[in-house]
Design a protein around this motif. Structure first.
Motif, PDB file in Angstrom:
ATOM      1  N   ALA A  36       0.975  -1.035  -0.044  1.00 53.88           N
ATOM      2  CA  ALA A  36       0.061   0.112  -0.085  1.00 53.88           C
ATOM      3  C   ALA A  36       0.842   1.161  -0.222  1.00 53.88           C
ATOM      4  O   ALA A  36       0.589   2.210  -0.712  1.00 53.88           O
ATOM      5  CB  ALA A  36      -1.020  -0.050   1.255  1.00 53.88           C
ATOM      6  N   ARG A  37       1.959   1.053   0.613  1.00 55.78           N
ATOM      7  CA  ARG A  37       2.778   2.311   0.764  1.00 55.78           C
ATOM      8  C   ARG A  37       3.561   2.651  -0.714  1.00 55.78           C
ATOM      9  O   ARG A  37       3.755   3.675  -1.115  1.00 55.78           O
ATOM     10  CB  ARG A  37       3.521   2.207   1.778  1.00 55.78           C
ATOM     11  N   HIS A  38       3.954   1.534  -1.169  1.00 50.29           N
ATOM     12  CA  HIS A  38       4.595   1.682  -2.355  1.00 50.29           C
ATOM     13  C   HIS A  38       3.620   2.339  -3.425  1.00 50.29           C
ATOM     14  O   HIS A  38       4.185   3.084  -4.272  1.00 50.29           O
ATOM     15  CB  HIS A  38       4.987  -0.034  -2.863  1.00 50.29           C
ATOM     16  N   PRO A  53      -8.079  -2.908  -0.989  1.00 47.29           N
ATOM     17  CA  PRO A  53      -8.049  -3.472  -2.196  1.00 47.29           C
ATOM     18  C   PRO A  53      -6.625  -4.388  -2.496  1.00 47.29           C
ATOM     19  O   PRO A  53      -6.764  -5.147  -3.241  1.00 47.29           O
ATOM     20  CB  PRO A  53      -7.708  -2.203  -2.943  1.00 47.29           C
ATOM     21  N   VAL A  54      -5.512  -4.177  -1.695  1.00 47.44           N
ATOM     22  CA  VAL A  54      -4.617  -4.951  -1.553  1.00 47.44           C
ATOM     23  C   VAL A  54      -4.743  -6.245  -0.991  1.00 47.44           C
ATOM     24  O   VAL A  54      -4.521  -7.293  -1.670  1.00 47.44           O
ATOM     25  CB  VAL A  54      -3.262  -4.291  -0.638  1.00 47.44           C
ATOM     26  N   ARG A  55      -5.658  -6.469   0.060  1.00 44.76           N
ATOM     27  CA  ARG A  55      -6.194  -7.606   0.535  1.00 44.76           C
ATOM     28  C   ARG A  55      -6.963  -8.341  -0.477  1.00 44.76           C
ATOM     29  O   ARG A  55      -6.750  -9.748  -0.910  1.00 44.76           O
ATOM     30  CB  ARG A  55      -6.768  -7.524   2.018  1.00 44.76           C
ATOM     31  N   ARG A  56      -7.888  -7.811  -1.306  1.00 48.42           N
ATOM     32  CA  ARG A  56      -8.479  -8.517  -2.206  1.00 48.42           C
ATOM     33  C   ARG A  56      -7.472  -8.945  -3.325  1.00 48.42           C
ATOM     34  O   ARG A  56      -8.069 -10.201  -3.644  1.00 48.42           O
ATOM     35  CB  ARG A  56      -9.608  -7.493  -2.781  1.00 48.42           C
ATOM     36  N   MET A  57      -6.788  -8.289  -3.828  1.00 49.99           N
ATOM     37  CA  MET A  57      -5.754  -8.847  -5.000  1.00 49.99           C
ATOM     38  C   MET A  57      -5.064  -9.760  -4.408  1.00 49.99           C
ATOM     39  O   MET A  57      -4.907 -10.735  -5.042  1.00 49.99           O
ATOM     40  CB  MET A  57      -5.101  -7.576  -5.357  1.00 49.99           C
TER      41      MET A  57
END
Length: 98
Positions: A36-38, A53-57
């Motif tokens: 997420a920070r990236h 969204p990161v978790r879903r992906m």
């Protein structure tokens, strides 16, 4: 000062997860907040909304066998149903060779 949020696509999230996990290498893991920070930058207002969204992906990529979601160092049994702190890593090598 502008607080414009940069729009991040699912494709960008997936590519970032795969790249960061690959760069970290086998036996090492990446924290989802690193992804997420990236993508969003160092300010929490920018990266925090990217955590879901990161978790879903991550769930999608795990189902495809491209990464592993790990809890306490072990792959989760069900990527659709896990709680708490998790990390992302390379999938376990396929040992089903003839």
């Amino acid at each position: 000062m502008s607080t414009e949020r940069k729009s991040v696509s699912e494709e960008e999230i997936g590519e970032s997860i795969l790249r960061l996990v690959a760069e970290r290498g086998e036996g090492k893991t990446v924290c989802p907040s690193e992804v997420a920070r990236h993508l969003g930058g160092p300010h929490p207002d920018a990266w925090s909304p990217l955590m879901q969204p990161v978790r879903r992906m991550a769930v999608r990529l795990t189902k495809e066998g491209r990464i592993a979601i790990l809890r306490k160092g072990k792959p989760v049994a069900d990527p659709d149903d896990f709680r708490g702190i998790y990390r992302l890593g390379m999938p376990a090598p396929d040992t089903g060779e003839a």
